[in-house]
Structure formats: structure tokens, C-alpha cells
Design a protein around this motif. Structure first.
Motif, PDB file in Angstrom:
ATOM      1  N   PHE A  21       0.830  -1.201   0.000  1.00  0.00           N
ATOM      2  CA  PHE A  21       0.000   0.000   0.000  1.00  0.00           C
ATOM      3  C   PHE A  21       0.867   1.256   0.000  1.00  0.00           C
ATOM      4  O   PHE A  21       0.688   2.150  -0.832  1.00  0.00           O
ATOM      5  CB  PHE A  21      -0.942   0.005   1.202  1.00  0.00           C
ATOM      6  N   TYR A  22       1.817   1.330   0.922  1.00  0.00           N
ATOM      7  CA  TYR A  22       2.643   2.535   1.032  1.00  0.00           C
ATOM      8  C   TYR A  22       3.617   2.672  -0.136  1.00  0.00           C
ATOM      9  O   TYR A  22       3.939   3.790  -0.548  1.00  0.00           O
ATOM     10  CB  TYR A  22       3.342   2.604   2.395  1.00  0.00           C
ATOM     11  N   GLU A  23       4.047   1.568  -0.722  1.00  0.00           N
ATOM     12  CA  GLU A  23       4.860   1.662  -1.930  1.00  0.00           C
ATOM     13  C   GLU A  23       4.044   2.259  -3.075  1.00  0.00           C
ATOM     14  O   GLU A  23       4.573   3.017  -3.885  1.00  0.00           O
ATOM     15  CB  GLU A  23       5.399   0.281  -2.318  1.00  0.00           C
ATOM     16  N   ASN A  24       2.759   1.961  -3.115  1.00  0.00           N
ATOM     17  CA  ASN A  24       1.884   2.565  -4.124  1.00  0.00           C
ATOM     18  C   ASN A  24       1.723   4.072  -3.916  1.00  0.00           C
ATOM     19  O   ASN A  24       1.362   4.791  -4.852  1.00  0.00           O
ATOM     20  CB  ASN A  24       0.513   1.884  -4.150  1.00  0.00           C
ATOM     21  N   LEU A  25       2.002   4.538  -2.712  1.00  0.00           N
ATOM     22  CA  LEU A  25       1.974   5.982  -2.424  1.00  0.00           C
ATOM     23  C   LEU A  25       3.341   6.626  -2.656  1.00  0.00           C
ATOM     24  O   LEU A  25       3.522   7.808  -2.381  1.00  0.00           O
ATOM     25  CB  LEU A  25       1.531   6.230  -0.978  1.00  0.00           C
ATOM     26  N   PHE A  27       6.364   5.439  -1.293  1.00  0.00           N
ATOM     27  CA  PHE A  27       7.351   5.140  -0.257  1.00  0.00           C
ATOM     28  C   PHE A  27       8.261   4.008  -0.732  1.00  0.00           C
ATOM     29  O   PHE A  27       7.833   3.128  -1.478  1.00  0.00           O
ATOM     30  CB  PHE A  27       6.663   4.736   1.052  1.00  0.00           C
ATOM     31  N   GLN A  28       9.519   4.047  -0.272  1.00  0.00           N
ATOM     32  CA  GLN A  28      10.491   3.000  -0.592  1.00  0.00           C
ATOM     33  C   GLN A  28      11.103   2.481   0.702  1.00  0.00           C
ATOM     34  O   GLN A  28      11.253   3.233   1.674  1.00  0.00           O
ATOM     35  CB  GLN A  28      11.593   3.545  -1.490  1.00  0.00           C
ATOM     36  N   TRP A  38       9.060  -5.842  10.933  1.00  0.00           N
ATOM     37  CA  TRP A  38       9.188  -4.383  11.014  1.00  0.00           C
ATOM     38  C   TRP A  38       9.954  -3.879   9.805  1.00  0.00           C
ATOM     39  O   TRP A  38      10.847  -4.537   9.285  1.00  0.00           O
ATOM     40  CB  TRP A  38       9.838  -3.946  12.324  1.00  0.00           C
ATOM     41  N   LEU A  39       9.525  -2.709   9.332  1.00  0.00           N
ATOM     42  CA  LEU A  39      10.084  -2.135   8.121  1.00  0.00           C
ATOM     43  C   LEU A  39       9.967  -0.620   8.201  1.00  0.00           C
ATOM     44  O   LEU A  39       8.952  -0.095   8.675  1.00  0.00           O
ATOM     45  CB  LEU A  39       9.300  -2.652   6.915  1.00  0.00           C
ATOM     46  N   ILE A  40      10.984   0.087   7.750  1.00  0.00           N
ATOM     47  CA  ILE A  40      10.968   1.543   7.699  1.00  0.00           C
ATOM     48  C   ILE A  40      10.876   1.945   6.229  1.00  0.00           C
ATOM     49  O   ILE A  40      11.656   1.481   5.404  1.00  0.00           O
ATOM     50  CB  ILE A  40      12.228   2.162   8.342  1.00  0.00           C
ATOM     51  N   LEU A  41       9.921   2.814   5.920  1.00  0.00           N
ATOM     52  CA  LEU A  41       9.701   3.297   4.560  1.00  0.00           C
ATOM     53  C   LEU A  41       9.870   4.805   4.535  1.00  0.00           C
ATOM     54  O   LEU A  41       9.579   5.491   5.516  1.00  0.00           O
ATOM     55  CB  LEU A  41       8.301   2.929   4.071  1.00  0.00           C
ATOM     56  N   LYS A  42      10.318   5.308   3.379  1.00  0.00           N
ATOM     57  CA  LYS A  42      10.568   6.742   3.271  1.00  0.00           C
ATOM     58  C   LYS A  42      10.071   7.262   1.931  1.00  0.00           C
ATOM     59  O   LYS A  42      10.210   6.595   0.907  1.00  0.00           O
ATOM     60  CB  LYS A  42      12.075   7.004   3.411  1.00  0.00           C
ATOM     61  N   ASN A  43       9.488   8.456   1.956  1.00  0.00           N
ATOM     62  CA  ASN A  43       9.083   9.190   0.762  1.00  0.00           C
ATOM     63  C   ASN A  43       9.548  10.621   0.979  1.00  0.00           C
ATOM     64  O   ASN A  43       8.968  11.345   1.790  1.00  0.00           O
ATOM     65  CB  ASN A  43       7.572   9.123   0.567  1.00  0.00           C
ATOM     66  N   GLU A  44      10.616  11.016   0.315  1.00  0.00           N
ATOM     67  CA  GLU A  44      11.285  12.300   0.539  1.00  0.00           C
ATOM     68  C   GLU A  44      11.644  12.405   2.019  1.00  0.00           C
ATOM     69  O   GLU A  44      12.384  11.585   2.520  1.00  0.00           O
ATOM     70  CB  GLU A  44      10.434  13.454   0.027  1.00  0.00           C
ATOM     71  N   GLY A  49       7.218   3.874   9.899  1.00  0.00           N
ATOM     72  CA  GLY A  49       7.640   2.551  10.347  1.00  0.00           C
ATOM     73  C   GLY A  49       6.424   1.641  10.377  1.00  0.00           C
ATOM     74  O   GLY A  49       5.372   2.018  10.890  1.00  0.00           O
ATOM     75  N   LEU A  50       6.544   0.462   9.797  1.00  0.00           N
ATOM     76  CA  LEU A  50       5.481  -0.549   9.835  1.00  0.00           C
ATOM     77  C   LEU A  50       5.903  -1.617  10.835  1.00  0.00           C
ATOM     78  O   LEU A  50       6.991  -2.191  10.713  1.00  0.00           O
ATOM     79  CB  LEU A  50       5.274  -1.162   8.453  1.00  0.00           C
ATOM     80  N   PHE A  51       5.044  -1.896  11.809  1.00  0.00           N
ATOM     81  CA  PHE A  51       5.367  -2.852  12.859  1.00  0.00           C
ATOM     82  C   PHE A  51       4.182  -3.788  13.056  1.00  0.00           C
ATOM     83  O   PHE A  51       3.092  -3.341  13.419  1.00  0.00           O
ATOM     84  CB  PHE A  51       5.682  -2.122  14.172  1.00  0.00           C
TER      85      PHE A  51
END
Length: 123
Positions: A21-25, A27-28, A38-44, A49-51
Motif C-alpha cells: 500500500f505505502y509503496e503505491n503511495l 514510499f520506498q 518491522w520495516l521503515i519506509l521513506k518518501n522524501e 515505520g510498519l510494525f
């Protein structure tokens, strides 16, 4: 008061669906380990953080001593000093840093609506 890098830590039920979902927005992946849920995503400059299965609520997170790229910054206010300043202002601590003079530590507070705020220093 400098709180450090800001992110939102989200409690998710299916980390793979949330990642997609967040990659579609836009985020990488930036950090974390999806095999450990757990995963940390960033967009600019936006960090999420997804937990999965680690805590009950979403949490606002601040990291003293880091910028938005998880890089050390030269000048920052130590988490223990931040705790002292907030206590002096009458803010109740849900958890407090360990009793050491330096290094990694964290505390948790709650805003008037029950939103948890984690101040988490990694260095």
C-alpha cells in the motif's frame, strides 16, 4: 526543544499488504527487516515505520541525534535532558530512560488524547 527526526510508527495487521500500500503511495524501503515484522519506509522527508505485532497503538516517534536519513547530527539535545525539561513542564512519563549519563535511551509520553509519543535516542 529539539526532538530529532520524526516518523510515524504504525501498528499493522499484515506487514506485506501495508508495505505494498505505502509503496503505491511512493514510499520506498529504507530500513528494517520484514522477516522480523518491522520495516521503515521513506518518501522524501516522510518516514513511516510498519510494525506487525509489536505494540497496540500507532506511535509518533522522535529520534534525538539523527536526521531524517538516520545519520548522526553533530549537535542535539540528549534524551535525558528532554525528559527533564518535559517533567519540569508537568508532562507525565509513561516510561523513563535508564539511569545512565549517555548513550541510547528512550521515554514514552502521551498527549491529551491518548496518542503515544516515543522519544528514542539510538546513540
Amino acid at each position: 526543544m529539539k526532538l530529532g527526526a520524526f516518523s510515524v510508527s504504525l501498528n499493522v495487521t499484515d506487514i506485506n499488504k501495508s508495505k505494498e500500500f505505502y509503496e503505491n503511495l511512493g514510499f520506498q524501503s529504507f530500513g528494517g527487516d520484514i522477516s522480523q515484522n518491522w520495516l521503515i519506509l521513506k518518501n522524501e522527508n516522510c518516514i513511516i515505520g510498519l510494525f506487525q505485532g509489536m505494540f497496540e497503538k500507532n506511535i509518533l516517534t522522535f529520534n534525538p541525534g539523527w536526521n531524517e536519513n538516520a545519520e548522526n547530527i553533530e549537535s542535539f539535545t540528549d534524551v535525558r535532558e528532554l525528559q527533564k525539561q518535559l517533567k519540569e513542564k508537568g508532562i507525565n512519563m509513561l516510561s523513563e530512560p535508564i539511569e545512565s549519563n549517555e548513550g541510547p535511551a528512550h521515554f514514552i509520553i502521551e498527549d491529551p488524547d491518548g496518542n503515544q509519543i516515543l522519544v528514542d535516542q539510538h546513540r
